[in-house]
Design a protein around this motif. Structure first.
Motif, short mmCIF file in Angstrom:
data_model
loop_
_atom_site.label_atom_id
_atom_site.label_comp_id
_atom_site.label_asym_id
_atom_site.label_seq_id
_atom_site.Cartn_x
_atom_site.Cartn_y
_atom_site.Cartn_z
N GLU A 1 0.83 -1.20 0.00
CA GLU A 1 0.00 0.00 0.00
C GLU A 1 0.87 1.26 0.00
OE1 GLU A 1 -3.96 0.00 2.31
OE2 GLU A 1 -2.64 -1.36 3.43
N ALA A 2 1.97 1.22 0.74
CA ALA A 2 2.85 2.39 0.80
C ALA A 2 3.45 2.68 -0.56
CB ALA A 2 3.94 2.16 1.84
N GLU A 3 3.96 1.66 -1.25
CA GLU A 3 4.53 1.85 -2.58
C GLU A 3 3.47 2.37 -3.55
OE1 GLU A 3 7.94 -1.66 -2.56
OE2 GLU A 3 5.86 -2.15 -3.06
N TRP A 4 2.29 1.77 -3.49
CA TRP A 4 1.21 2.19 -4.37
C TRP A 4 0.86 3.65 -4.13
CZ3 TRP A 4 -3.38 4.54 -4.50
CH2 TRP A 4 -4.21 4.34 -5.61
N GLU A 5 0.73 4.03 -2.89
CA GLU A 5 0.31 5.39 -2.54
C GLU A 5 1.37 6.42 -2.96
OE1 GLU A 5 -1.09 7.68 1.53
OE2 GLU A 5 -1.65 5.57 1.21
N ILE A 6 2.63 6.11 -2.72
CA ILE A 6 3.71 7.00 -3.12
C ILE A 6 3.73 7.16 -4.64
CG2 ILE A 6 6.23 7.16 -3.26
CD1 ILE A 6 6.18 5.78 -0.41
N ALA A 7 3.56 6.06 -5.36
CA ALA A 7 3.52 6.12 -6.82
C ALA A 7 2.33 6.93 -7.32
CB ALA A 7 3.49 4.71 -7.40
N ALA A 8 1.17 6.76 -6.66
CA ALA A 8 -0.04 7.46 -7.09
C ALA A 8 0.10 8.97 -6.97
CB ALA A 8 -1.24 6.97 -6.28
N LYS A 9 0.87 9.43 -6.00
CA LYS A 9 1.04 10.87 -5.80
C LYS A 9 1.83 11.53 -6.92
CE LYS A 9 0.64 10.98 -0.76
NZ LYS A 9 1.24 11.46 0.50
N GLY A 10 2.61 10.75 -7.64
CA GLY A 10 3.34 11.31 -8.77
C GLY A 10 4.38 12.34 -8.38
N ASN B 1 2.48 16.13 -3.09
CA ASN B 1 2.08 15.89 -1.71
C ASN B 1 0.59 15.66 -1.55
OD1 ASN B 1 4.70 16.15 -0.60
ND2 ASN B 1 4.55 18.38 -0.71
N PHE B 2 -0.11 15.39 -2.63
CA PHE B 2 -1.55 15.21 -2.57
C PHE B 2 -1.90 13.93 -1.82
CE2 PHE B 2 -1.00 17.10 -7.01
CZ PHE B 2 -1.06 18.40 -6.55
N PRO C 1 -4.46 12.31 -7.71
CA PRO C 1 -3.12 12.52 -8.28
C PRO C 1 -2.92 13.91 -8.87
CG PRO C 1 -3.95 10.36 -8.90
CD PRO C 1 -5.10 11.09 -8.24
N TRP C 2 -4.01 14.59 -9.18
CA TRP C 2 -3.92 15.92 -9.80
C TRP C 2 -4.23 17.06 -8.83
CZ3 TRP C 2 -7.20 11.97 -11.08
CH2 TRP C 2 -8.53 12.09 -10.62
N GLY C 3 -4.58 16.77 -7.60
CA GLY C 3 -4.86 17.83 -6.64
C GLY C 3 -6.03 17.52 -5.73
N LYS C 4 -6.69 18.57 -5.25
CA LYS C 4 -7.76 18.41 -4.26
C LYS C 4 -9.15 18.35 -4.88
CE LYS C 4 -5.35 20.69 -0.43
NZ LYS C 4 -5.42 21.78 0.57
N GLU C 5 -9.33 18.89 -6.09
CA GLU C 5 -10.65 18.94 -6.72
C GLU C 5 -10.85 17.78 -7.67
OE1 GLU C 5 -12.88 21.09 -5.72
OE2 GLU C 5 -11.41 21.99 -4.37
N LEU C 6 -12.04 17.18 -7.64
CA LEU C 6 -12.31 16.02 -8.49
C LEU C 6 -12.30 16.39 -9.97
CD1 LEU C 6 -13.09 13.05 -8.75
CD2 LEU C 6 -15.49 13.73 -8.52
N LEU C 7 -12.93 17.52 -10.31
CA LEU C 7 -13.02 17.95 -11.70
C LEU C 7 -12.00 19.05 -11.97
CD1 LEU C 7 -16.89 18.14 -12.25
CD2 LEU C 7 -15.36 16.19 -12.59
N ILE C 8 -11.41 19.02 -13.14
CA ILE C 8 -10.50 20.07 -13.59
C ILE C 8 -11.13 20.75 -14.80
CG2 ILE C 8 -8.21 20.62 -14.47
CD1 ILE C 8 -8.18 19.68 -11.60
N ASN C 9 -11.49 22.03 -14.64
CA ASN C 9 -12.17 22.77 -15.70
C ASN C 9 -13.42 22.02 -16.18
OD1 ASN C 9 -10.18 24.83 -15.69
ND2 ASN C 9 -8.89 23.61 -17.04
#
Length: 285
Positions: free
Chosen positions: A138-147, A150-151, A155-163
């Motif tokens: 889980e730790a490896e997966w989570e670190i990888a998912a953050k890209g 620090n989210f 993976p792209w931030g705090k908001e579900l939708l972008i524009n």
């Protein structure tokens, strides 16, 4: 595969939005070693190559049935299938397997680039051994998912939708009956869809749940005491113990399963398979 550099990273969350028993927090620092991770979840084409090379038969095929979400079943099939206690929208469907994700009348034709589903953790382990890889912690997966960010939400931030655009494949509408598939899909999406994270990894959130190597709901501190190699040595046997899954799936919705978040945690028994369960692999360097 993409290389993730070893070092100290933060995992978990202090947001308090998760289910307390999932043990998502408090956030801690963990140290990991270098590893490689698949850019994509294992696809139907990948799994077909494995089956053709080895003759492997999945657990769902051997059992003769597996779990399918009600949305994909007609009334005749529902009447012929067994419901799951407490989860009336899941059915045990005869002849549902990785080649027939929604039952005997379904097919993966036209979906070879989609994630393989209806694979148990035991099936995923067999694939990993053949591919000379393993499942992630889980730790490896989570670190990888953050890209590299620090989210702890997406993976792209705090908001579900972008524009106003969707960046992952989850449920839109009234769960569990009405999916308006505003993201373009009511089932799985191709494994290489939407934009990748900053590590070049696709669909770490949504689409299919991803099996992990470690048992489910263990303390986050455990990942400072055991690395991925050790977990793999101890947990690559065939069994039906409770193991971690990460990432959420196309069936996640904020009113029921708000686990399509980086820090979210969940689990399932090792023999379980369903039409929203898949995996990706990692490799030690």
């Amino acid at each position: 595969m993409q290389k993730i550099l070893g070092g100290s990273y933060q995992i978990g969350t202090n947001s308090g939005v998760g289910v307390p028993t999932d043990l998502e927090g408090p956030a801690i620092q963990v140290t990991i070693n270098d590893f490689l991770i698949d850019s994509l979840t294992v696809t139907n084409q990948d799994f077909l190559s494995f089956v053709e090379a080895t003759g492997y038969v999945t657990e769902a095929e051997r059992l003769g049935w597996s779990f399918v979400f009600h949305y994909f079943l007609d009334e005749v099939t529902k009447k012929q299938s067994q419901t799951v206690g407490g989860l009336s929208w899941w059915y045990g469907v005869k002849k549902a397997d990785w080649r027939h994700p929604e039952g005997a009348n379904s097919t993966i034709t036209g979906r070879m680039d989609h994630p393989v589903t209806q694979v148990s953790r035991n099936d995923a382990v067999a694939y990993c051994i053949w591919a000379e890889k393993r499942l992630p912690t889980e730790a490896e997966w989570e670190i990888a998912a953050k890209g590299g960010n620090n989210f702890d939400q997406y993976p792209w931030g705090k908001e579900l939708l972008i524009n106003g655009e969707h960046r992952c494949n989850i449920w839109q509408g009234d769960f569990p009956d009405n999916n308006i598939h505003a993201d373009g899909f009511d089932g799985t999406a191709p494994a290489k869809h939407y934009l990748p994270n900053d590590y070049g990894l696709y669909q770490m959130i949504g689409n299919v749940w991803e099996w992990c190597v470690n048992p489910g709901r263990i303390s986050l501190e455990t990942f400072n005491n055991m690395d991925g190699k050790t977990f793999w040595k101890q947990h690559q046997q065939v069994d039906d113990q409770y193991y971690a899954i990460k990432g959420g799936s196309f069936l996640c919705h904020h009113t029921y399963c708000n686990r399509y978040r980086i820090a979210a945690r969940n689990g399932n028994t090792g023999m379980s398979a369903s039409n929203n369960m898949g995996f990706r692999c990692v490799k030690d360097i």
